[in-house]
Motif scaffolding. Structure first.
Motif, PDB file in Angstrom:
ATOM      1  N   ASN A 119       0.775  -1.189   0.034  1.00 20.28           N
ATOM      2  CA  ASN A 119      -0.003  -0.088   0.001  1.00 20.28           C
ATOM      3  C   ASN A 119       0.932   1.328  -0.002  1.00 20.28           C
ATOM      4  O   ASN A 119       0.250   2.240  -0.206  1.00 20.28           O
ATOM      5  CB  ASN A 119      -1.035   0.022   1.121  1.00 20.28           C
ATOM      6  N   PHE A 120       2.150   1.252   0.661  1.00 16.05           N
ATOM      7  CA  PHE A 120       2.795   2.255   0.247  1.00 16.05           C
ATOM      8  C   PHE A 120       4.390   1.880  -0.194  1.00 16.05           C
ATOM      9  O   PHE A 120       5.435   2.785   0.166  1.00 16.05           O
ATOM     10  CB  PHE A 120       2.921   3.072   1.719  1.00 16.05           C
ATOM     11  N   GLY A 121       4.478   0.914  -0.989  1.00 14.99           N
ATOM     12  CA  GLY A 121       5.829   0.610  -1.367  1.00 14.99           C
ATOM     13  C   GLY A 121       5.892  -0.357  -2.528  1.00 14.99           C
ATOM     14  O   GLY A 121       6.483  -1.241  -2.616  1.00 14.99           O
ATOM     15  N   THR A 122       5.162   0.085  -3.580  1.00 10.54           N
ATOM     16  CA  THR A 122       4.944  -0.452  -5.071  1.00 10.54           C
ATOM     17  C   THR A 122       5.160   0.412  -6.288  1.00 10.54           C
ATOM     18  O   THR A 122       4.582   1.026  -6.214  1.00 10.54           O
ATOM     19  CB  THR A 122       3.982  -1.418  -4.997  1.00 10.54           C
ATOM     20  N   ILE A 123       5.883  -0.341  -7.131  1.00 16.36           N
ATOM     21  CA  ILE A 123       6.109   0.356  -8.444  1.00 16.36           C
ATOM     22  C   ILE A 123       5.645  -0.624  -9.511  1.00 16.36           C
ATOM     23  O   ILE A 123       5.897  -1.816  -9.405  1.00 16.36           O
ATOM     24  CB  ILE A 123       7.524   0.593  -8.889  1.00 16.36           C
ATOM     25  N   ASP A 124       4.689  -0.316 -10.167  1.00 22.69           N
ATOM     26  CA  ASP A 124       3.929  -1.085 -11.185  1.00 22.69           C
ATOM     27  C   ASP A 124       4.042  -0.511 -12.565  1.00 22.69           C
ATOM     28  O   ASP A 124       3.461   0.694 -12.749  1.00 22.69           O
ATOM     29  CB  ASP A 124       2.393  -1.355 -10.940  1.00 22.69           C
ATOM     30  N   ILE A 125       4.395  -1.189 -13.541  1.00 24.66           N
ATOM     31  CA  ILE A 125       4.431  -0.745 -14.909  1.00 24.66           C
ATOM     32  C   ILE A 125       4.388  -2.082 -15.887  1.00 24.66           C
ATOM     33  O   ILE A 125       4.807  -3.110 -15.557  1.00 24.66           O
ATOM     34  CB  ILE A 125       5.464   0.029 -15.466  1.00 24.66           C
ATOM     35  N   GLU A 164       4.741   6.140  11.637  1.00 25.70           N
ATOM     36  CA  GLU A 164       3.058   6.043  11.985  1.00 25.70           C
ATOM     37  C   GLU A 164       2.252   5.338  11.079  1.00 25.70           C
ATOM     38  O   GLU A 164       1.410   4.428  11.375  1.00 25.70           O
ATOM     39  CB  GLU A 164       2.578   7.360  12.290  1.00 25.70           C
ATOM     40  N   SER A 165       2.501   5.094   9.799  1.00 28.36           N
ATOM     41  CA  SER A 165       1.898   4.436   8.621  1.00 28.36           C
ATOM     42  C   SER A 165       2.395   3.204   8.830  1.00 28.36           C
ATOM     43  O   SER A 165       1.344   2.451   8.653  1.00 28.36           O
ATOM     44  CB  SER A 165       2.527   5.033   7.183  1.00 28.36           C
ATOM     45  N   ILE A 166       3.344   2.532   9.242  1.00 30.15           N
ATOM     46  CA  ILE A 166       3.736   1.233   9.367  1.00 30.15           C
ATOM     47  C   ILE A 166       2.950   0.920  10.529  1.00 30.15           C
ATOM     48  O   ILE A 166       2.552  -0.244  10.830  1.00 30.15           O
ATOM     49  CB  ILE A 166       5.324   0.965   9.351  1.00 30.15           C
ATOM     50  N   GLU A 167       3.100   1.692  11.593  1.00 24.50           N
ATOM     51  CA  GLU A 167       2.537   1.210  12.943  1.00 24.50           C
ATOM     52  C   GLU A 167       0.993   0.989  12.639  1.00 24.50           C
ATOM     53  O   GLU A 167       0.377   0.051  13.288  1.00 24.50           O
ATOM     54  CB  GLU A 167       2.581   2.373  13.960  1.00 24.50           C
ATOM     55  N   GLY A 175       5.119 -11.693  13.860  1.00 26.10           N
ATOM     56  CA  GLY A 175       5.952 -11.321  12.689  1.00 26.10           C
ATOM     57  C   GLY A 175       6.202  -9.791  12.509  1.00 26.10           C
ATOM     58  O   GLY A 175       6.424  -9.333  11.845  1.00 26.10           O
ATOM     59  N   ARG A 176       4.852  -9.017  13.116  1.00 27.93           N
ATOM     60  CA  ARG A 176       4.916  -7.690  13.115  1.00 27.93           C
ATOM     61  C   ARG A 176       6.192  -7.113  13.165  1.00 27.93           C
ATOM     62  O   ARG A 176       6.534  -6.058  12.455  1.00 27.93           O
ATOM     63  CB  ARG A 176       3.676  -7.007  13.929  1.00 27.93           C
ATOM     64  N   GLY A 177       6.889  -7.337  14.459  1.00 29.77           N
ATOM     65  CA  GLY A 177       7.925  -6.731  14.799  1.00 29.77           C
ATOM     66  C   GLY A 177       9.316  -6.837  13.610  1.00 29.77           C
ATOM     67  O   GLY A 177      10.005  -6.129  13.386  1.00 29.77           O
ATOM     68  N   TRP A 178       9.237  -8.190  13.100  1.00 29.09           N
ATOM     69  CA  TRP A 178      10.311  -8.640  12.025  1.00 29.09           C
ATOM     70  C   TRP A 178       9.997  -7.431  10.939  1.00 29.09           C
ATOM     71  O   TRP A 178      10.966  -7.195  10.307  1.00 29.09           O
ATOM     72  CB  TRP A 178      10.267  -9.949  11.712  1.00 29.09           C
ATOM     73  N   VAL A 179       8.733  -7.757  10.417  1.00 30.60           N
ATOM     74  CA  VAL A 179       8.467  -6.870   9.170  1.00 30.60           C
ATOM     75  C   VAL A 179       8.727  -5.177   9.243  1.00 30.60           C
ATOM     76  O   VAL A 179       9.459  -4.738   8.527  1.00 30.60           O
ATOM     77  CB  VAL A 179       6.942  -7.172   8.850  1.00 30.60           C
ATOM     78  N   SER A 180       8.208  -4.980  10.459  1.00 27.85           N
ATOM     79  CA  SER A 180       8.397  -3.446  10.964  1.00 27.85           C
ATOM     80  C   SER A 180       9.873  -2.861  10.895  1.00 27.85           C
ATOM     81  O   SER A 180      10.220  -2.062  10.336  1.00 27.85           O
ATOM     82  CB  SER A 180       7.693  -3.025  12.149  1.00 27.85           C
TER      83      SER A 180
END
Length: 293
Positions: A119-125, A164-167, A175-180
């Motif tokens: 949702n906040f880290g993707t590039i599509d083409i 804050e967005s990630i939070e 697994g939330r801590g690892w991904v964050s």
């Protein structure tokens, strides 16, 4: 001693005296030459030292931005990243989730969390759609593509807040801590690489990077805009930026250049970059404490 012997002795003394004079003259000339060479060398060393000091100052400042939060060699990873062909013939996507799992096996159960990062880290083409950060549009609905300067991207990084967005985005599940932690580390590393580019190449501040796509929505015009991950990545991958431009040109889509906001004065620009670097470093520290908490 005969007259002949005395004449020979006088001749020998005269020759020795002449040789002494010559030797003294040679030694004096050598001393002058060595003094001149030493003076010239000291001037060269002083000038070289000043240049080296200025260069090292810039390098050290850039290195400060790449300190402990550097994880892995992302620069090499970006160099090896397979980019889409031009013209684009198949869907291509790269994301923050794919970055943090490159060379790392994610813990079990983190698939959903990694998907949320899109949702906040993707590039599509691709041949059908194009977009950033989860917002994509059909090519035939794209009205314009806009750019932003590298300095403009850095300005946005220093004011954006993403922890804050990630939070808020990631639910309280295993697994939330690892991904964050991985996402935060990767983002700050990417930011460091952008800051390093800006310092190493002052002309890079004028570079225009594709950062926004305006397209027709159901009711109103919408925008797909790069964020704190995708904007820096587009700046670090000029060949990918060119693919976007070429594809837009093939489809008759206008690429609108951003207003030039680069600071022309070199000293003022370095001071500005230092200020932005300090703001980014403060965000890094706040993010670290938040993750530890």
């Amino acid at each position: 001693m005969g007259m002949k012997d005395r004449l020979e002795q006088m001749k020998q003394r005269a020759q020795e005296a002449g040789k002494m004079v010559v030797d003294v003259g040679v030694d004096a000339a050598k001393e002058k030459r060595d003094a001149a060479v030493g003076l010239a060398k000291s001037k060269v060393d002083a000038t070289t030292g000043f240049v080296v000091e200025k260069r090292d100052g810039a390098v050290n400042f850039a290195s400060d931005a790449k300190t402990a939060f550097k994880e892995g060699d992302l620069e090499e990873l970006l160099k090896r990243l397979p980019l889409p062909a031009s013209p684009v013939q198949e869907e291509w996507q790269w994301s923050l989730g794919k970055l943090i799992t490159s060379g790392n096996k994610p813990p079990l159960g983190t698939g959903m969390l990694l998907g949320l990062l899109d949702n906040f880290g993707t590039i599509d083409i691709g041949p059908e759609e194009v977009g950033f950060d989860g917002s994509t549009a059909k090519w035939h609905k794209v009205k314009a593509i806009r750019t932003r300067s590298l300095d403009g991207i850095i300005q946005k990084l220093s004011t954006d807040s993403f922890t804050e967005s990630i939070e808020n985005l990631l639910p309280l599940v295993p697994g939330r801590g690892w991904v964050s932690e991985k996402a935060t580390s990767a983002i700050f590393t990417i930011w460091a690489m952008v800051a390093d580019l800006a310092i190493r190449d002052p002309e890079a501040g004028r570079r225009q990077v594709v950062c926004e796509i305006e397209y027709k929505g159901w009711i109103r015009t919408k925008e797909a805009e790069t964020g704190f991950f995708t904007g820096p990545v587009m700046a670090l991958l000029p060949n990918l930026d060119q693919v976007f431009r070429d594809e837009a040109a093939r489809r008759g889509v206008l690429v609108e250049q951003a207003e030039q906001t680069t600071i022309e004065n070199a000293e003022a620009r370095v001071a500005w970059l230092r200020e932005k670097h300090a703001a980014i470093a403060a965000k890094r520290e706040a993010a670290r404490k938040q993750i530890e908490y």
